[in-house]
Write a protein that holds these residues in place. Structure first.
Motif, mmCIF file in Angstrom:
data_model
loop_
_atom_site.group_PDB
_atom_site.id
_atom_site.type_symbol
_atom_site.label_atom_id
_atom_site.label_comp_id
_atom_site.label_asym_id
_atom_site.label_seq_id
_atom_site.Cartn_x
_atom_site.Cartn_y
_atom_site.Cartn_z
ATOM 1 N N ARG A 2 0.939 -0.928 -0.211
ATOM 2 C CA ARG A 2 0.271 0.142 -0.180
ATOM 3 C C ARG A 2 0.923 1.279 0.260
ATOM 4 O O ARG A 2 2.130 1.122 0.428
ATOM 5 C CB ARG A 2 -1.163 0.049 1.162
ATOM 6 C CG ARG A 2 -2.082 -1.130 0.879
ATOM 7 C CD ARG A 2 -2.846 -0.809 3.019
ATOM 8 N NE ARG A 2 -3.449 -1.841 2.695
ATOM 9 C CZ ARG A 2 -4.807 -1.981 2.839
ATOM 10 N NH1 ARG A 2 -5.432 -0.652 2.440
ATOM 11 N NH2 ARG A 2 -6.184 -2.545 2.409
ATOM 12 N N ASN A 3 0.149 2.308 -0.652
ATOM 13 C CA ASN A 3 1.053 3.704 -0.704
ATOM 14 C C ASN A 3 1.255 4.025 1.263
ATOM 15 O O ASN A 3 2.651 4.586 1.120
ATOM 16 C CB ASN A 3 -0.235 4.408 -0.952
ATOM 17 C CG ASN A 3 0.028 4.588 -2.817
ATOM 18 O OD1 ASN A 3 1.044 3.755 -3.522
ATOM 19 N ND2 ASN A 3 -0.628 5.216 -3.145
ATOM 20 N N THR A 4 0.622 4.242 1.473
ATOM 21 C CA THR A 4 1.008 3.842 3.441
ATOM 22 C C THR A 4 2.304 3.628 3.974
ATOM 23 O O THR A 4 3.154 3.720 4.795
ATOM 24 C CB THR A 4 -0.573 3.708 4.533
ATOM 25 O OG1 THR A 4 -1.027 2.833 4.149
ATOM 26 C CG2 THR A 4 -1.485 4.583 3.957
ATOM 27 N N ALA A 46 3.391 0.610 -5.827
ATOM 28 C CA ALA A 46 3.801 1.353 -4.614
ATOM 29 C C ALA A 46 5.551 0.243 -4.578
ATOM 30 O O ALA A 46 6.832 1.196 -4.333
ATOM 31 C CB ALA A 46 3.559 0.790 -3.527
ATOM 32 N N LYS A 47 4.977 -1.225 -4.339
ATOM 33 C CA LYS A 47 5.984 -2.250 -4.286
ATOM 34 C C LYS A 47 6.906 -1.897 -5.681
ATOM 35 O O LYS A 47 8.255 -1.825 -5.496
ATOM 36 C CB LYS A 47 5.632 -3.163 -4.703
ATOM 37 C CG LYS A 47 6.787 -4.009 -4.540
ATOM 38 C CD LYS A 47 7.404 -4.388 -3.156
ATOM 39 C CE LYS A 47 8.850 -5.701 -2.958
ATOM 40 N NZ LYS A 47 9.022 -5.954 -2.004
#
Length: 64
Positions: A2-4, A46-47
């Motif tokens: 996730r972006n977080t 994101a990865k």
């Protein structure tokens, strides 16, 4: 990822302020000539963005 999680990894690696600057300002050829923020906004996972940042800044394998 996730972006977080991406943001947390960035902050842990670079510190909060520098992480924001890197994500906003550093253009990477591995991301098609985009910054991390631009790549995320364009839908790049994101990865994939995190691994591009790691490659660009020589982040050791054990912290990737």
């Amino acid at each position: 990822m996730r972006n977080t999680v991406f943001r947390k990894l960035m902050a842990n690696e670079f510190g909060q302020v520098r992480a924001e600057m890197v994500a906003r300002d550093h253009v990477m050829s591995a991301l098609g000539g985009r910054t991390a923020d631009e790549a995320l906004e364009a839908g790049v996972p994101a990865k994939e963005v995190w691994l591009a940042v790691c490659d660009a800044f020589d982040v050791p394998e054990h912290r990737r």
